[in-house]
Design a protein around this motif. Structure first.
Motif: not given
Length: 160
Positions: A40-41, A43-45, A48, A77-79, A114, A117-118
């Motif tokens: 999860t981290l 993918r999000s990173t 971003s 993604e949130p960003s 976000e 979620r994280l």
């Protein structure tokens, strides 16, 4: 000395077997949560950093916006969602104070979701990791107590 772990497990008392089962389930749960957090981290990173890199390389915001608009909103993604929301607000010709405040609230909501979620299941992971040594110690004490009781034929309680 022949050592067979399965034989030792089967000969252990029921409380010791239960404690071992609890520890195995807790360990598997912990590893599942650890890998889920890692992916999860990551993918999000990555998402971003990808947007940030494209922006600093000189890509036009409009091009980034159009690329993101092609995606399904649930896949953003949130960003990416923040970029789309803010850009939608920027191109709106009726940019009133209420519209800006509404966009700010939307960005705060996206960021809070976000963060939620994280950080999901981190308290469970912390509880498992902090209590597992004590559960293991309890199992060890029960194992030695049951072994000592099996070895002794009679117990002297210090009486006459």
């Amino acid at each position: 000395m022949d050592f067979d772990a399965l034989e030792l497990l089967l000969q252990a008392s029921l409380p010791v077997q239960l404690i071992l089962a609890i520890l195995i389930v807790a360990s598997i749960t912990s590893w599942v949560l650890i890998f889920e957090k890692y992916f999860t981290l990551t993918r999000s990173t990555d998402a971003s950093h990808e947007i940030e890199d494209k922006f600093w390389e000189g890509d036009e915001i409009e091009d980034l916006y159009l690329q993101l608009k092609e995606k399904d909103i649930g896949d953003l993604e949130p960003s990416e969602l923040i970029l789309v929301s803010v850009y939608d607000n920027m191109i709106d010709k009726n940019n009133s104070v209420n519209r800006v405040e509404s966009t700010e609230r939307l960005v705060r909501v996206i960021v809070n979701r976000e963060e939620e979620r994280l950080s999901k299941n981190l308290s469970l992971l912390a509880t498992i990791s902090s209590s597992a040594p004590y559960i293991g110690l309890l199992g060890t004490c029960l194992l030695y107590t049951s072994d000592a009781a099996d070895d002794m034929q009679c117990v002297d309680l210090g009486g006459r």
